[in-house]
Scaffold this motif. Sequence first.
Motif, PDB file in Angstrom:
ATOM      1  N   LEU A  96     -21.763 -26.126 -30.708  1.00  0.00           N
ATOM      2  CA  LEU A  96     -21.057 -25.177 -30.043  1.00  0.00           C
ATOM      3  C   LEU A  96     -21.983 -24.187 -29.487  1.00  0.00           C
ATOM      4  CD1 LEU A  96     -18.248 -23.920 -32.562  1.00  0.00           C
ATOM      5  CD2 LEU A  96     -18.225 -25.766 -30.992  1.00  0.00           C
ATOM      6  N   ALA A  97     -23.259 -24.659 -29.150  1.00  0.00           N
ATOM      7  CA  ALA A  97     -24.309 -23.710 -28.466  1.00  0.00           C
ATOM      8  C   ALA A  97     -23.873 -23.375 -27.018  1.00  0.00           C
ATOM      9  CB  ALA A  97     -25.725 -24.585 -28.809  1.00  0.00           C
ATOM     10  N   SER A  98     -24.270 -22.085 -26.812  1.00  0.00           N
ATOM     11  CA  SER A  98     -24.200 -21.856 -25.342  1.00  0.00           C
ATOM     12  C   SER A  98     -25.556 -22.011 -24.863  1.00  0.00           C
ATOM     13  CB  SER A  98     -24.090 -20.230 -25.311  1.00  0.00           C
ATOM     14  OG  SER A  98     -24.063 -19.884 -23.904  1.00  0.00           O
TER      15      SER A  98
ATOM     16  N   ASP B  75     -14.997 -18.575 -27.988  1.00  0.00           N
ATOM     17  CA  ASP B  75     -16.082 -17.819 -27.793  1.00  0.00           C
ATOM     18  C   ASP B  75     -16.790 -17.917 -26.589  1.00  0.00           C
ATOM     19  OD1 ASP B  75     -18.843 -16.698 -28.222  1.00  0.00           O
ATOM     20  OD2 ASP B  75     -19.111 -17.806 -29.877  1.00  0.00           O
TER      21      ASP B  75
ATOM     22  N   PRO C  60     -17.123 -17.403 -32.744  1.00  0.00           N
ATOM     23  CA  PRO C  60     -16.062 -18.785 -32.587  1.00  0.00           C
ATOM     24  C   PRO C  60     -15.011 -18.017 -33.342  1.00  0.00           C
ATOM     25  CG  PRO C  60     -18.246 -19.421 -32.771  1.00  0.00           C
ATOM     26  CD  PRO C  60     -18.353 -18.098 -32.985  1.00  0.00           C
TER      27      PRO C  60
ATOM     28  N   SER D 106     -22.982 -18.972 -29.448  1.00  0.00           N
ATOM     29  CA  SER D 106     -22.164 -20.097 -29.403  1.00  0.00           C
ATOM     30  C   SER D 106     -21.229 -19.933 -28.028  1.00  0.00           C
ATOM     31  CB  SER D 106     -21.182 -20.168 -30.581  1.00  0.00           C
ATOM     32  OG  SER D 106     -21.810 -19.965 -31.850  1.00  0.00           O
TER      33      SER D 106
END
Length: 233
Positions: free
Chosen positions: A83-85, A140, A161, A189
């Motif tokens: 879930l990394a940005s 998120d 999240p 995230s």
Amino acid sequence: MPKLLGALIVLLTMAMGPVTVAHADFITGYGWVTTEAIASSGIAATAASLALSTCSHGTAACTTGNADVTFTTTGINFSPPGLASTTIATWLTSSAFPLSGLVINVPGTTPLDPTIWEFVGNTQVTGTPGSPQSFTFQHDDGMTFVVNGQTVVNAPAPTGPVVTTGAYTGGASTNAPFTLIYSECCGGSAVLNTNLVGPGTAPPPTGVPEPATMLLLASGLAGIFALRYRKQV
């Protein structure tokens, strides 16, 4: 014999009854690189933010004509690894649904933070005041969801999240318009996932067999019933 007949009637009834899953037949997605001030504000994921004169790159309102990203799809599920940005390209690649006609007007390495996204389309709805229909979102950062003119989810501010559920009660429609606005800011995230899914991939609700399976089971029971009836006569 009565038990077999009763089971057959129940199975046939379940097979013929509707299995309702929210689905979107066609979704158009738009994305804009925005400013951190907008993406991190308390009204980030709203139509009001899109209308700001600094929404797009800090120099113009966000319109479909100046979108940095456009595509069509049948479902919304962007869940990048961890879930990394990271980048816009990585986030788009994480889509669980194919993105058709994808156009990216910024380098693929452009950071996902800060961006704002709008998804518009039509969906099947069944909710009424006496029987609300739930929509569930993992997101998120912030998001808002309006369907058939009713605001179902209003959570536009930055967040980690989270899972947010909203209830639609505006009446049944097979082609209700909806708008989902999502924003990503503040690093960390990035995820957007909902049970508003495409018709070709919509699973039955948990624990409910698919109609085809039910028909096969019913057919099998019908054969057993007929065989035992012939033996008795």
